[in-house]
Design an enzyme around this catalytic site. Structure first.
Site, short mmCIF file in Angstrom:
data_model
loop_
_atom_site.label_atom_id
_atom_site.label_comp_id
_atom_site.label_asym_id
_atom_site.label_seq_id
_atom_site.Cartn_x
_atom_site.Cartn_y
_atom_site.Cartn_z
CG HIS A 1 -8.75 -2.75 -2.33
ND1 HIS A 1 -9.70 -2.04 -3.02
CD2 HIS A 1 -8.59 -2.10 -1.14
CE1 HIS A 1 -10.09 -1.00 -2.31
NE2 HIS A 1 -9.43 -1.01 -1.16
CG ASP B 1 -2.06 0.98 1.12
OD1 ASP B 1 -3.21 0.55 1.03
OD2 ASP B 1 -1.79 2.21 1.11
CG HIS C 1 -9.68 -3.13 -9.02
ND1 HIS C 1 -9.27 -3.15 -10.34
CD2 HIS C 1 -9.36 -4.36 -8.52
CE1 HIS C 1 -8.75 -4.33 -10.63
NE2 HIS C 1 -8.78 -5.08 -9.54
CG HIS D 1 -6.77 -2.82 3.20
ND1 HIS D 1 -6.08 -1.64 3.02
CD2 HIS D 1 -8.01 -2.59 2.68
CE1 HIS D 1 -6.86 -0.75 2.42
NE2 HIS D 1 -8.04 -1.30 2.20
P1 5GP Z 1 -9.81 1.58 0.53
O1 5GP Z 1 -9.93 2.83 1.34
O2 5GP Z 1 -10.50 1.68 -0.80
O3 5GP Z 1 -10.18 0.33 1.29
O4 5GP Z 1 -8.25 1.39 0.27
C1 5GP Z 1 -7.58 1.94 -0.79
C2 5GP Z 1 -6.11 1.80 -0.48
O5 5GP Z 1 -5.39 1.98 -1.69
C3 5GP Z 1 -5.59 2.85 0.50
O6 5GP Z 1 -5.01 2.19 1.62
C4 5GP Z 1 -4.56 3.64 -0.32
O7 5GP Z 1 -3.43 4.00 0.44
C5 5GP Z 1 -4.20 2.65 -1.42
N1 5GP Z 1 -3.80 3.28 -2.67
C6 5GP Z 1 -4.47 4.24 -3.36
N2 5GP Z 1 -3.82 4.56 -4.49
C7 5GP Z 1 -2.73 3.77 -4.54
C8 5GP Z 1 -1.66 3.63 -5.49
O8 5GP Z 1 -1.58 4.31 -6.52
N3 5GP Z 1 -0.69 2.71 -5.21
C9 5GP Z 1 -0.75 1.93 -4.08
N4 5GP Z 1 0.24 1.06 -3.90
N5 5GP Z 1 -1.74 2.03 -3.17
C10 5GP Z 1 -2.71 2.93 -3.40
ZN ZN Z 2 -9.97 -1.91 -11.87
#
Ligand code: 5GP
Ligand code: ZN
Length: 112
Positions: free
Chosen positions: A99, A29, A97, A101
């Site tokens: 994912h 991340d 998309h 963690h």
């Molecule tokens: P969400 O909040 O959707 O569960 O998590 C999205 C995660 O994607 C966040 O922890 C954020 O730091 C990570 N993230 C967003 N953009 C990028 C990127 O361009 N590269 C990487 N490696 N992580 C990303």
């Molecule tokens: Zn996608």
């Protein structure tokens, strides 16, 4: 195609690759909340967890095998870790998309 994680899956945007298999890819991340903070995504775009039911049993099983590999690679298998998928608005999903963690390397607070 504007999805940032599709671009990471295709290699168009660089990421720090941790592990991959035929259907999933795992990378660090960009904004880690713990010493180990890896994102696992399906290579094919899907928005939510419910779409995982379209995958074969073998593909689903490979997801859990990959998570195990990540835990070993990051040295958190013995100490423990947390796997979280934020779903939708109330779940706090920011990237649309699917994912997971994989977070570890420090003691987590209790959920709920
Ligand atoms: P969400 O909040 O959707 O569960 O998590 C999205 C995660 O994607 C966040 O922890 C954020 O730091 C990570 N993230 C967003 N953009 C990028 C990127 O361009 N590269 C990487 N490696 N992580 C990303
Ligand atoms: Zn996608």
């Amino acid at each position: 195609m504007s999805c940032i994680f599709c671009k990471i899956a295709s290699g168009e945007i660089k990421s720090s690759l941790v592990a991959e298999n035929g259907d999933f890819v795992a990378f660090d991340d960009i904004n880690p909340v713990a010493p180990c903070h890896v994102l696992v995504i399906p290579k094919r775009h899907m928005n939510s967890m419910s779409e995982l039911s379209d995958l074969s049993g073998d593909a689903l099983s490979s997801l859990f095998a990959l998570i195990d590999t990540i835990a070993v690679e990051k040295g958190v298998k013995a100490s423990g870790f947390r796997v979280v998928s934020n779903q939708g608005r109330d779940g706090g999903q920011e990237v649309e998309h699917l994912h997971f963690h994989v977070v570890g390397g420090r003691k987590m607070g209790k959920i709920g």
